[in-house]
Design a protein around this motif. Structure first.
Motif, PDB file in Angstrom:
ATOM      1  N   ALA A 188       0.829  -1.198   0.000  1.00 19.58           N
ATOM      2  CA  ALA A 188       0.000   0.000   0.000  1.00 19.58           C
ATOM      3  C   ALA A 188       0.873   1.261   0.000  1.00 19.58           C
ATOM      4  N   GLU A 189       1.955   1.240   0.830  1.00 17.44           N
ATOM      5  CA  GLU A 189       2.829   2.409   0.886  1.00 17.44           C
ATOM      6  C   GLU A 189       3.540   2.634  -0.447  1.00 17.44           C
ATOM      7  N   ASP A 190       3.977   1.543  -1.058  1.00 17.97           N
ATOM      8  CA  ASP A 190       4.663   1.691  -2.353  1.00 17.97           C
ATOM      9  C   ASP A 190       3.727   2.246  -3.400  1.00 17.97           C
ATOM     10  N   THR A 191       2.484   1.817  -3.357  1.00 15.79           N
ATOM     11  CA  THR A 191       1.521   2.320  -4.335  1.00 15.79           C
ATOM     12  C   THR A 191       1.308   3.832  -4.144  1.00 15.79           C
ATOM     13  N   GLU A 192       1.171   4.234  -2.856  1.00 11.76           N
ATOM     14  CA  GLU A 192       0.986   5.654  -2.583  1.00 11.76           C
ATOM     15  C   GLU A 192       2.234   6.449  -2.939  1.00 11.76           C
ATOM     16  N   GLY A 193       3.420   5.888  -2.617  1.00 11.57           N
ATOM     17  CA  GLY A 193       4.676   6.580  -2.922  1.00 11.57           C
ATOM     18  C   GLY A 193       4.899   6.729  -4.415  1.00 11.57           C
ATOM     19  N   LYS A 196       2.949   9.652  -5.548  1.00  6.04           N
ATOM     20  CA  LYS A 196       3.550  10.949  -5.211  1.00  6.04           C
ATOM     21  C   LYS A 196       4.775  11.230  -6.070  1.00  6.04           C
ATOM     22  N   LYS A 197       5.619  10.203  -6.241  1.00  4.22           N
ATOM     23  CA  LYS A 197       6.824  10.393  -7.049  1.00  4.22           C
ATOM     24  C   LYS A 197       6.465  10.763  -8.485  1.00  4.22           C
ATOM     25  N   LEU A 198       5.418  10.121  -9.006  1.00  2.00           N
ATOM     26  CA  LEU A 198       4.999  10.433 -10.362  1.00  2.00           C
ATOM     27  C   LEU A 198       4.528  11.891 -10.461  1.00  2.00           C
ATOM     28  N   LYS A 199       3.782  12.344  -9.426  1.00  2.00           N
ATOM     29  CA  LYS A 199       3.320  13.717  -9.409  1.00  2.00           C
ATOM     30  C   LYS A 199       4.493  14.695  -9.284  1.00  2.00           C
ATOM     31  N   ASP A 200       5.451  14.365  -8.348  1.00  2.00           N
ATOM     32  CA  ASP A 200       6.627  15.229  -8.164  1.00  2.00           C
ATOM     33  C   ASP A 200       7.477  15.283  -9.426  1.00  2.00           C
ATOM     34  N   ALA A 201       7.599  14.153 -10.084  1.00  2.00           N
ATOM     35  CA  ALA A 201       8.387  14.123 -11.309  1.00  2.00           C
ATOM     36  C   ALA A 201       7.769  15.018 -12.382  1.00  2.00           C
ATOM     37  N   ALA A 202       6.446  15.016 -12.429  1.00  2.00           N
ATOM     38  CA  ALA A 202       5.786  15.878 -13.412  1.00  2.00           C
ATOM     39  C   ALA A 202       6.019  17.354 -13.074  1.00  2.00           C
TER      40      ALA A 202
END
Length: 639
Positions: A188-193, A196-202
């Motif tokens: 679950a944490e990896d999915t949430e992370g 977030k990483k995908l959003k931050d990368a954008a």
């Protein structure tokens, strides 16, 4: 020492002759043993027989006598050898006896060890027998219980294995449950992370694109900005402002003080600053006037007073020094203070360093000692007043008073004139009064009102009585009463201080009243030279010696030339006697004349520059000649 080439110190020829004599003696006495040459008695008999056999041979008599002496010497050597052997035999016997006693002791010790060994051997045999009996009993017991013990051991082992297996299964089950829960949480944490990483990368991609666009614009404008920055830096470096927000900076004021100290006139300080910086290609903003430079100098004076006040408040003791002179009829005094202050050491610590602080040169109304002490008080009061009004005093919280400075005063350095000696005595008196005053203040602060009330009552009664009684006291105005009360309080402080001082120990009194006066030795040297010169001139008169040639001035020279050689003292006129009395001679007078010519106090008289030029060219030194250095001393001697 035995001779070389022989057995007992005999030569080869002597040995051959001795062998012949022995053969003859053996033939005449067959009972003689072949080993008799080593015995003492056999050697003696052999010598006797040899001497008898050679008595008839006169040609060999001298040689045989020599051989006899050599044989006697060999005999004595054999005796010494025999004695040495006997002594060695005695030593060996003693050694053998010692070894025998040690051998007997070792034999007894071995017997005791053998007995102990037998006892231990028998005890070991008995222990082995008991051990064998016990082992047989153990074998019997094991044989009886072997079957029951094996069954119980097998059952216990099976039960233990079952329990271990059950615990192991439970533990594995709990571990699997924990791993499953943690795996679900991590998923679950990896999915949430990842979201977030995908959003931050954008967002970072968007920001990077904007930053790239800015960098491209900055690169395009970099050359233009660089040229402008270079032009601005050049313009700033070429302009130096002496002011900041309309006020001259501390560095500018310090520069003004430095130029004035170097000898620059105050009205030209601004011109000098502009000229110096203009030579370096720098434009100056600000032109300090004469008034501004004067104010900067006064600021430096205030800084020095604040430093003096802070240091005098911090030190434990100090000394005063000073001297005065007259210039154009006006008395001037130079004053100094000497004490030890804390200074930074090379290693970063603090060390005590002795310093001399200059209080300035001040004029005086007259040359009396009372006026000099008054000037000291005024100068110290000025320093204390400025320091107490400074921010440094507000930060330290220490109030500096003149009375505290006099308490710390431990000595004074002046010359030996009577006026300076009186100054030192008056200064010591001021120190004593300051001690009484501070001790009186401490007494008032330490004692209670009940203890001080009798002293105040008594002092007030004396004050009213001195004023003329209660009626006259009531008739005085408030100002006059305040003055009398202030004088009364001052006298009371002195009285209380004297009482406190008398209660101190002798050592404490000595430390408080310590005051050392040191005088300059120049006047002592001057007096010794003056006395020596007078004694030498008196000796010329007492012994009838004419002495050096009189060195008269222009007027006295004309009068002295009128004196005849055969004229007696009684025949001299009044003018001639006066000329003789005013005319001196000798080295001191010659030195004075040289000083007047080469170093006159009036710059318009004498040959000062010509002589200095001659001295530097001929002597190859630019130093002042000693005659010029001692000119003032010589002038005082003649006066």
């Amino acid at each position: 020492m035995p001779l070389k080439g022989s057995r007992y110190g005999r030569s080869v020829a002597q040995m051959q002759k001795l062998a012949q004599a022995r053969s003859r003696s053996v033939s005449t006495n067959p009972g003689l043993s072949e080993t008799g040459d080593t015995g003492v008695e056999g050697e003696r008999d052999l010598l006797v027989e040899s001497s008898q056999s050679f008595q008839g041979e006169e040609s060999l008599k001298g040689a045989e006598q020599q051989r006899c002496a050599e044989l006697l010497q060999a005999l004595s050597l054999e005796k010494e050898h025999s004695n040495a052997l006997a002594k060695a035999l005695d030593d060996e016997k003693k050694h053998v006896e010692d070894l025998s006693s040690k051998l007997e002791a070792e034999r007894l010790h071995s017997q005791e060890l053998y007995k102990s060994l037998r006892v231990e051997h028998r005890a070991c045999q008995r222990g082995n027998q008991r051990k064998v009996a016990l082992q047989e009993q153990i074998k019997a017991l094991k044989a009886a219980n072997l079957v029951a013990y094996d069954g119980l051991q097998h059952f216990t082992k099976c039960a233990s294995q079952s329990v271990d297996n059950l615990l192991k299964v439970k533990k594995e089950n709990a571990g699997l449950q924990q791993e499953l829960a943690s795996a679900l949480n991590r998923a679950a944490e990896d999915t949430e992370g990842f979201g977030k990483k995908l959003k931050d990368a954008a967002e970072k991609l968007k920001a990077s694109r904007l930053h790239v666009r800015r960098l491209q614009r900055q690169c395009q404008n970099a050359a233009i900005h660089k040229e402008k920055a270079v032009e601005k830096a050049k313009a700033q470096n070429r302009i130096h402002s002496l002011l900041h927000k309309g006020v001259y900076t501390e560095e500018s004021r310090q520069l003004m003080r430095f130029l004035v100290q170097a000898g620059c006139a105050r009205e030209h300080v601004g011109k000098v600053i502009q000229a110096v910086l203009a030579s370096a290609g720098v434009t100056v903003k600000g032109n300090p006037s004469r008034r501004t430079v004067t104010r900067a100098g006064r600021e430096g004076l205030l800084y020095s007073y604040i430093q003096l006040g802070h240091e005098m408040d911090d030190v434990a003791s100090m000394t005063f020094s000073g001297d005065g002179t007259t210039h154009r009829g006006i008395q001037f005094y130079a004053r100094h203070i000497n004490y030890a202050v804390e200074s930074k050491a090379p290693d970063g610590g603090k060390i005590k360093k002795h310093v001399t602080r200059f209080l300035g040169v001040h004029s005086a109304l007259d040359g009396t000692s009372e006026q000099s002490i008054k000037a000291w008080k005024e100068t110290l009061s000025r320093v204390a007043e400025i320091y107490n009004q400074s921010p440094l005093q507000k930060r330290t919280g220490h109030l500096l008073r003149v009375v505290d400075i006099f308490v710390k005063l431990a000595g004074m350095n002046t010359d030996h004139c009577s006026k300076e000696k009186k100054d030192a005595k008056l200064m010591e008196k001021e120190k004593t009064l300051a001690i009484y005053k501070t001790l009186g203040e401490d007494t008032i602060l330490e004692e209670s009102n009940e203890e001080l009330l009798p002293h105040f009552t008594k002092a007030r009664a004396k004050m009213i009585e001195a004023a003329g009684g209660n009626e006259k006291w009531e008739g005085l105005d408030a100002g006059e009463q305040a003055d009398l009360e202030a004088n009364m309080m001052e006298k009371l402080l002195m009285e209380l201080g004297k009482n406190s001082f008398e209660k101190l120990s002798p050592e404490e009194k000595r430390i408080l009243k310590l005051f050392i006066w040191a005088g300059c030795g120049c006047h002592k040297d001057l007096n010794s030279v003056k006395g020596g010169n007078k004694a030498m001139m008196d000796w010329w008169k007492d012994n009838g010696i004419p002495g050096p040639v009189p060195l008269a001035n222009r007027d006295n020279k004309a009068t002295l030339e009128e004196i005849e050689e055969d004229q007696s003292d009684s025949e001299l006129t009044a003018a001639q006697e006066r000329a003789l009395g005013n005319t001196s001679c000798g080295g001191v007078k010659a030195a004075k004349l040289a000083g007047d010519i080469l170093n006159n106090k009036d710059d318009k008289k004498g040959y000062h520059d010509d002589f200095r030029w001659w001295w530097s060219m001929r002597i190859l030194l630019s130093l002042t000649p000693p005659i010029l250095v001692f000119n003032a001393t010589v002038r005082q001697l003649l006066n």
